[in-house]
Design a protein around this motif. Structure first.
Motif, short mmCIF file in Angstrom:
data_model
loop_
_atom_site.label_atom_id
_atom_site.label_comp_id
_atom_site.label_asym_id
_atom_site.label_seq_id
_atom_site.Cartn_x
_atom_site.Cartn_y
_atom_site.Cartn_z
N HIS B 286 0.87 -1.18 0.00
CA HIS B 286 0.00 0.00 0.00
C HIS B 286 0.90 1.23 0.00
CE1 HIS B 286 -3.53 -2.46 1.47
NE2 HIS B 286 -2.52 -3.22 1.82
N ILE B 287 0.94 1.94 -1.09
CA ILE B 287 1.72 3.18 -1.11
C ILE B 287 0.73 4.31 -0.92
CG2 ILE B 287 3.41 4.59 -2.36
CD1 ILE B 287 4.34 1.70 -1.76
N GLU B 288 0.90 5.07 0.14
CA GLU B 288 -0.10 6.08 0.51
C GLU B 288 0.54 7.46 0.63
OE1 GLU B 288 -1.74 4.42 4.10
OE2 GLU B 288 -2.73 2.80 3.00
N GLN B 289 -0.32 8.47 0.58
CA GLN B 289 0.11 9.87 0.73
C GLN B 289 1.13 10.29 -0.32
OE1 GLN B 289 1.44 10.08 4.80
NE2 GLN B 289 -0.62 9.95 5.63
N ALA B 290 0.94 9.77 -1.54
CA ALA B 290 1.75 10.25 -2.66
C ALA B 290 1.06 11.47 -3.26
CB ALA B 290 1.90 9.16 -3.70
N LYS B 291 1.80 12.21 -4.10
CA LYS B 291 1.18 13.38 -4.74
C LYS B 291 0.19 12.94 -5.79
CE LYS B 291 4.42 17.19 -4.19
NZ LYS B 291 5.59 17.84 -4.77
N THR B 292 0.55 11.93 -6.56
CA THR B 292 -0.32 11.43 -7.62
C THR B 292 -0.29 9.90 -7.61
OG1 THR B 292 1.50 11.31 -9.21
CG2 THR B 292 0.28 13.39 -9.13
N ARG B 293 -1.25 9.31 -8.29
CA ARG B 293 -1.28 7.86 -8.39
C ARG B 293 -0.04 7.34 -9.12
NH1 ARG B 293 -3.17 3.80 -11.60
NH2 ARG B 293 -3.82 1.98 -10.41
N ASP B 294 0.40 8.06 -10.16
CA ASP B 294 1.61 7.67 -10.89
C ASP B 294 2.83 7.65 -9.98
OD1 ASP B 294 0.47 7.15 -13.25
OD2 ASP B 294 1.19 8.94 -14.31
N GLU B 295 2.88 8.64 -9.11
CA GLU B 295 3.99 8.71 -8.17
C GLU B 295 3.96 7.50 -7.22
OE1 GLU B 295 5.04 12.75 -6.55
OE2 GLU B 295 4.68 11.72 -4.66
N ALA B 296 2.76 7.18 -6.74
CA ALA B 296 2.61 6.02 -5.86
C ALA B 296 3.03 4.74 -6.59
CB ALA B 296 1.16 5.91 -5.38
N LEU B 377 4.13 8.39 2.45
CA LEU B 377 5.15 9.32 1.95
C LEU B 377 4.99 10.75 2.46
CD1 LEU B 377 5.05 8.14 -1.79
CD2 LEU B 377 6.67 7.39 -0.04
N ARG B 378 3.82 11.06 3.01
CA ARG B 378 3.50 12.42 3.49
C ARG B 378 3.77 13.50 2.43
NH1 ARG B 378 6.48 14.81 8.51
NH2 ARG B 378 6.53 12.65 9.24
N ARG B 379 3.24 13.24 1.22
CA ARG B 379 3.41 14.20 0.13
C ARG B 379 2.08 14.65 -0.46
NH1 ARG B 379 8.14 14.49 -2.73
NH2 ARG B 379 7.19 14.33 -4.80
N GLY B 380 1.01 13.85 -0.22
CA GLY B 380 -0.27 14.18 -0.83
C GLY B 380 -1.31 13.15 -0.46
N ASN B 381 -2.32 13.00 -1.31
CA ASN B 381 -3.45 12.15 -0.96
C ASN B 381 -3.63 10.95 -1.88
OD1 ASN B 381 -4.36 13.76 1.24
ND2 ASN B 381 -5.00 15.28 -0.29
N ALA B 382 -2.73 10.76 -2.84
CA ALA B 382 -2.90 9.66 -3.78
C ALA B 382 -2.32 8.37 -3.21
CB ALA B 382 -2.23 9.99 -5.10
N SER B 383 -2.93 7.26 -3.64
CA SER B 383 -2.43 5.98 -3.14
C SER B 383 -2.62 4.89 -4.19
CB SER B 383 -3.15 5.60 -1.85
OG SER B 383 -4.50 5.36 -2.14
N VAL B 384 -1.98 3.77 -3.96
CA VAL B 384 -2.16 2.63 -4.84
C VAL B 384 -1.96 1.37 -3.99
CG1 VAL B 384 0.26 2.30 -5.57
CG2 VAL B 384 -1.58 1.80 -7.16
#
Lengths: 404, 404
Positions: B286-296, B377-384
């Motif tokens: 679970h990659i969470e708190q990314a800026k974008t889904r691509d980033e996650a 990641l504490r960068r945003g709200n996107a996750s995957v």
């Protein structure tokens, strides 16, 4: 130019002394704390990991080079603990070690360059190291044995120490270079748990050193991959004492030095790949006829990073289709129908198709300790030679329980 | 919506029949040639590998969809040979098979969609396949047994067939979906030796099918990785016969269908990862708190692709430092001090540093067939949510001598 062939003979550069002791960081009780002391006026330049997660000593070392303007007087290295992912306390532990070493050596703290290698995420107990600094410093000697001890003390999963040395004459001066390295797993371009220290007695500015170091690294350490992982601690440090009396200001000396440096780097890179975890076969991957060197590197890395390719090599299996497929996935607009692949001297794929070849011979070539594999892209004139390895069950075994 | 849970119960969509025979492509003598026949008017859409080295059937299949405007009447699949890196003769062999099958079925050649999976670089003997087409066609039946045979006949290193099915009601219509898949090694985002055929009796245009297929693939097949290798043959094909009487033109049906399709894709993706070569543990990353889904996704892939991480998982080793280091090497400007990592329910790393945790419990969590690992990641709200696996010595053994 004479005698620039790197060898296990250590040509001690003037102006350096070495020592190693046991501080108890490694659970094994083997030596784990070592020192390179350098004469006043020694210049230094370093290249570091490109990983965004960097260890405390990388941060502190980078700052030391900046603050001291490349005037480094000693390197203090611990193995057994990478001092990475240890937060502010990790930085403080590293700074404290530098401060204490500086006090004992009578230099400024920013003249101490720290290095660590080992497990990530475990707090480094500075007390253990600080308690041994006096012993470490009093044990230092300008001897070949000292270099050999250093090379052993920085090992982690390495099975053997790695040393390379070169020497050349310029007029009345004799210039020596000696490099020591550690690295076995986590080896990939852009430096990966790899610590390399190269010492020379030529006279050079930090800027000159940095430029030559980058050139030499690009064709040696940055052209190899064991497992594709990029470490948090990678460091290549070049230090020049100036004690030979010869200077890089002389163009001929600069050329000779550059060639010798490249040979030392290449020898250390060879030794690191040869000591790759669980490695049975070393592959020299020649990517040819690319448009640019970067393009060739990209294809090389895609092949060197493919588990299917690496496991086929472990079985000495001439499965060129996996090589072709890995190249195709590198992201470049390659035309598969233009690709030729050679294993050893035999063409096994021509114009993207199977080409009749002697499979027994190909299997035999791949069973050797070294094998050349050539991939021609028919896109241009750039090429690269990239060193990589097979991936064996032994690699998995080594890495399946490292921390527990 | 009712009954959309995918299950091993096969809900046969109307308008399709199935068969499988042995053509002798596989050396084992197991069934290796299979057929999906579709009723007149069936629409289709497909997604293919992004590898630049593509197999003949991918080229021919892509052309068939274009020429027939998505009106596909049959799929002919062989296993045992990927018909890749086989040049013009490979294309011709594939076209000949399509032509002969079309003749026997009384349809146009471009209405035959070809697929191949197996070894790369070995010429495909069309004769063997053509000789069995009449048998194949006469054996076809619209039965669950036919689907089961198909699912078995497309296997290569798979240890079990993969089928998922869903059904929902819309007014008086019952819409069924059934998907079969093969895939075990070479599994990575962007599709990798993975063949997936999903059949439904909803009515839909090829454009609608393509859009829904892409959406469903993005969150299922493109969110998993076994070994990071991208195959030359990957194909996901969705076919809609329209025989249920219900159409995607109705928004409510489109929503229901989209949900059912996603569930079928997810179930097949789960089955593929679970059957990954040598896999002991499945990791839900679970990659969470990314800026974008691509980033996650980028962080997920860097972790899922790290040999050091995957081998640690093989040893159920809670070595979170390797996870942190792999994330750091993904190329994004991550701040290590903002990263938290959880293994199971325990936080093991907080703000980029070790966090006291129960190692025995973490080892136990990682020893389960499935384990959740969470990276914030504490960068945003996107996750995957990304599915991946450990890397075992067994994987190496399977792949060290596949072709020899």
């Amino acid at each position: 130019m004479s005698q620039t062939v790197p060898s296990q003979i250590i040509h001690l550069p003037k102006g350096f002394s070495f020592s190693a002791v046991t501080a108890g960081v490694k659970a094994s009780g083997r030596p784990d704390l070592s020192l390179i002391e350098a004469a006043p006026g020694t210049t230094a330049a370093a290249l570091f990991t490109k990983n965004r997660v960097v260890a405390a000593p990388v941060e502190v070392g980078r700052e030391a080079l900046a603050k001291s303007r490349g005037l480094i007087r000693a390197v203090v290295i611990n193995s057994g603990n990478a001092n990475c992912a240890t937060g502010k306390p990790g930085i403080k532990a590293c700074q404290r070690i530098c401060r204490e070493a500086a006090k004992l050596l009578g230099v400024r703290p920013e003249q101490i360059f720290p290095s660590s290698t080992g497990i990530i995420g475990v707090p480094l107990l500075a007390d253990k190291i600080v308690a041994k600094l006096a012993d470490l410093i009093s044990a230092r000697a300008s001897t070949e044995q000292g270099v050999a001890q250093l090379a052993r003390a920085i090992m982690t999963t390495d099975t053997r120490p790695k040393v390379a040395s070169a020497q050349f004459r310029a007029g009345k001066s004799t210039i020596s270079l000696t490099g020591v390295a550690k690295g076995s797993g986590m080896i990939h371009p852009q430096l990966a748990t790899m610590l390399v220290y190269i010492l020379t007695d030529v006279s050079a500015t930090p800027v000159e050193l940095k430029r030559l170091l980058r050139e030499s690294c690009d064709v040696s350490f940055n052209c190899m991959s064991v497992d594709g992982d990029t470490s948090t601690n990678d460091t290549v440090l070049l230090m020049a004492s100036g004690k030979s009396g010869a200077s890089l200001k002389t163009p001929k000396i600069r050329d000779q030095f550059s060639a010798a440096l490249q040979q030392v780097c290449q020898s250390l890179a060879d030794q690191i790949v040869a000591d790759g975890e669980g490695v049975q076969h070393i592959i020299h991957l020649h990517i040819e006829q690319a448009k640019t060197r970067d393009e060739a590197l990209r294809v090389a890395r895609a092949i060197a990073h493919s588990l299917l390719v690496k496991t086929a090599w472990a079985g000495a299996d001439p499965n060129w289709g996996r090589i072709l497929s890995a190249a195709g996935s590198c992201g470049l607009p390659l035309n598969a129908n233009h690709i030729d692949i050679y294993i050893g001297r035999q063409r096994v794929c021509g114009n993207g198709m199977g080409f009749p070849f002697d499979e027994v011979q190909a299997h035999r070539d791949l069973s050797q300790a070294h094998c050349d594999i050539r991939v021609k892209l028919r896109r241009g004139n750039a090429s690269v030679v990239f060193q990589t390895t097979d991936l064996t069950a032994e690699y998995v075994r080594i890495n399946a329980d490292y921390s527990t």
